[in-house]
Design a protein around this motif. Structure first.
Motif, PDB file in Angstrom:
ATOM      1  N   ASN A  89      98.875 -48.179  46.505  1.00  0.00           N
ATOM      2  CA  ASN A  89      98.139 -49.241  45.833  1.00  0.00           C
ATOM      3  C   ASN A  89      98.311 -50.622  46.441  1.00  0.00           C
ATOM      4  O   ASN A  89      97.543 -51.526  46.113  1.00  0.00           O
ATOM      5  CB  ASN A  89      98.539 -49.289  44.350  1.00  0.00           C
ATOM      6  CG  ASN A  89      97.982 -48.108  43.603  1.00  0.00           C
ATOM      7  OD1 ASN A  89      96.788 -48.020  43.371  1.00  0.00           O
ATOM      8  ND2 ASN A  89      98.848 -47.169  43.259  1.00  0.00           N
ATOM      9  N   LEU A  90      99.291 -50.800  47.288  1.00  0.00           N
ATOM     10  CA  LEU A  90      99.499 -52.092  47.948  1.00  0.00           C
ATOM     11  C   LEU A  90      99.469 -51.878  49.458  1.00  0.00           C
ATOM     12  O   LEU A  90      99.798 -50.804  49.950  1.00  0.00           O
ATOM     13  CB  LEU A  90     100.847 -52.698  47.549  1.00  0.00           C
ATOM     14  CG  LEU A  90     101.083 -53.013  46.075  1.00  0.00           C
ATOM     15  CD1 LEU A  90     102.514 -53.522  45.868  1.00  0.00           C
ATOM     16  CD2 LEU A  90     100.084 -54.039  45.572  1.00  0.00           C
ATOM     17  N   ASN A  91      99.096 -52.911  50.181  1.00  0.00           N
ATOM     18  CA  ASN A  91      99.100 -52.820  51.643  1.00  0.00           C
ATOM     19  C   ASN A  91     100.510 -52.872  52.222  1.00  0.00           C
ATOM     20  O   ASN A  91     100.737 -52.437  53.345  1.00  0.00           O
ATOM     21  CB  ASN A  91      98.263 -53.945  52.253  1.00  0.00           C
ATOM     22  CG  ASN A  91      96.794 -53.792  51.944  1.00  0.00           C
ATOM     23  OD1 ASN A  91      96.305 -52.677  51.811  1.00  0.00           O
ATOM     24  ND2 ASN A  91      96.097 -54.904  51.826  1.00  0.00           N
ATOM     25  N   LEU A  92     101.441 -53.427  51.459  1.00  0.00           N
ATOM     26  CA  LEU A  92     102.833 -53.585  51.877  1.00  0.00           C
ATOM     27  C   LEU A  92     102.916 -54.341  53.201  1.00  0.00           C
ATOM     28  O   LEU A  92     103.697 -54.015  54.085  1.00  0.00           O
ATOM     29  CB  LEU A  92     103.545 -52.228  51.977  1.00  0.00           C
ATOM     30  CG  LEU A  92     103.517 -51.358  50.722  1.00  0.00           C
ATOM     31  CD1 LEU A  92     104.216 -50.034  50.962  1.00  0.00           C
ATOM     32  CD2 LEU A  92     104.140 -52.084  49.544  1.00  0.00           C
ATOM     33  N   ASP A  93     102.090 -55.381  53.329  1.00  0.00           N
ATOM     34  CA  ASP A  93     102.034 -56.134  54.574  1.00  0.00           C
ATOM     35  C   ASP A  93     102.641 -57.532  54.480  1.00  0.00           C
ATOM     36  O   ASP A  93     102.698 -58.242  55.481  1.00  0.00           O
ATOM     37  CB  ASP A  93     100.594 -56.217  55.080  1.00  0.00           C
ATOM     38  CG  ASP A  93      99.629 -56.798  54.059  1.00  0.00           C
ATOM     39  OD1 ASP A  93     100.062 -57.126  52.937  1.00  0.00           O
ATOM     40  OD2 ASP A  93      98.444 -56.921  54.386  1.00  0.00           O
ATOM     41  N   THR A  94     103.122 -57.921  53.314  1.00  0.00           N
ATOM     42  CA  THR A  94     103.780 -59.219  53.200  1.00  0.00           C
ATOM     43  C   THR A  94     105.295 -59.026  53.211  1.00  0.00           C
ATOM     44  O   THR A  94     105.800 -57.926  52.959  1.00  0.00           O
ATOM     45  CB  THR A  94     103.378 -59.938  51.893  1.00  0.00           C
ATOM     46  OG1 THR A  94     103.924 -59.221  50.779  1.00  0.00           O
ATOM     47  CG2 THR A  94     101.865 -60.040  51.743  1.00  0.00           C
ATOM     48  N   ASN A  95     106.004 -60.111  53.498  1.00  0.00           N
ATOM     49  CA  ASN A  95     107.471 -60.037  53.495  1.00  0.00           C
ATOM     50  C   ASN A  95     108.001 -59.636  52.126  1.00  0.00           C
ATOM     51  O   ASN A  95     108.925 -58.834  52.027  1.00  0.00           O
ATOM     52  CB  ASN A  95     108.081 -61.369  53.927  1.00  0.00           C
ATOM     53  CG  ASN A  95     108.006 -61.570  55.419  1.00  0.00           C
ATOM     54  OD1 ASN A  95     107.921 -60.607  56.186  1.00  0.00           O
ATOM     55  ND2 ASN A  95     108.040 -62.814  55.845  1.00  0.00           N
TER      56      ASN A  95
END
Length: 128
Positions: A59-65
């Motif tokens: 459900n999330l891109n998991l691309d942020t810190n």
């Protein structure tokens, strides 16, 4: 990061089922009720967070810190919290003093709390 969360989440889920069967069949005879409850607590936390890793990875891109740190907190929190409980319980049932592992459990719990806090923060930042 998405693939890491999916691989680790599915592996931890698989291990929770295997450890649950092991606890229910092999350890049930050698553990007292308190030890069995502690073992089950480790299993519950492991399974809940394994599922959470999978849900987040889909459900999330998991691309942020923040999202990456959150995933790392959940992974290492599970490993430290649940696996230290398993070692403590099994060690005690075998008559071994594993007290030196005791401080690891709350550290794992703290990482899980931080992971949930980062998830909350992630939602609040995206809400505003």
């Amino acid at each position: 990061m998405v693939l890491l969360a999916q691989v680790i989440g599915s592996l931890l889920g698989l291990l929770a089922v295997v450890f649950g069967a092991f606890g229910a069949h092999a350890l049930k005879k050698s553990l007292n009720n308190d030890q069995l409850k502690s073992f089950e607590t480790g299993l519950k936390y492991q399974m809940y967070h394994a599922i959470l890793l999978l849900v987040l990875s889909f459900n999330l891109n998991l691309d942020t810190n923040v999202q990456r740190y959150m995933i790392y907190c959940f992974i290492f929190g599970i490993l430290l919290f649940s696996f230290s409980i398993y070692l403590l319980v099994i060690g005690k049932s075998k008559g071994k003093n594993m007290a030196f592992i005791g401080p690891v459990t709350p550290l794992g719990g703290l990482l899980l709390v931080i992971g949930w806090g980062l998830l909350f923060y992630n939602f609040i930042v995206n809400l505003v």
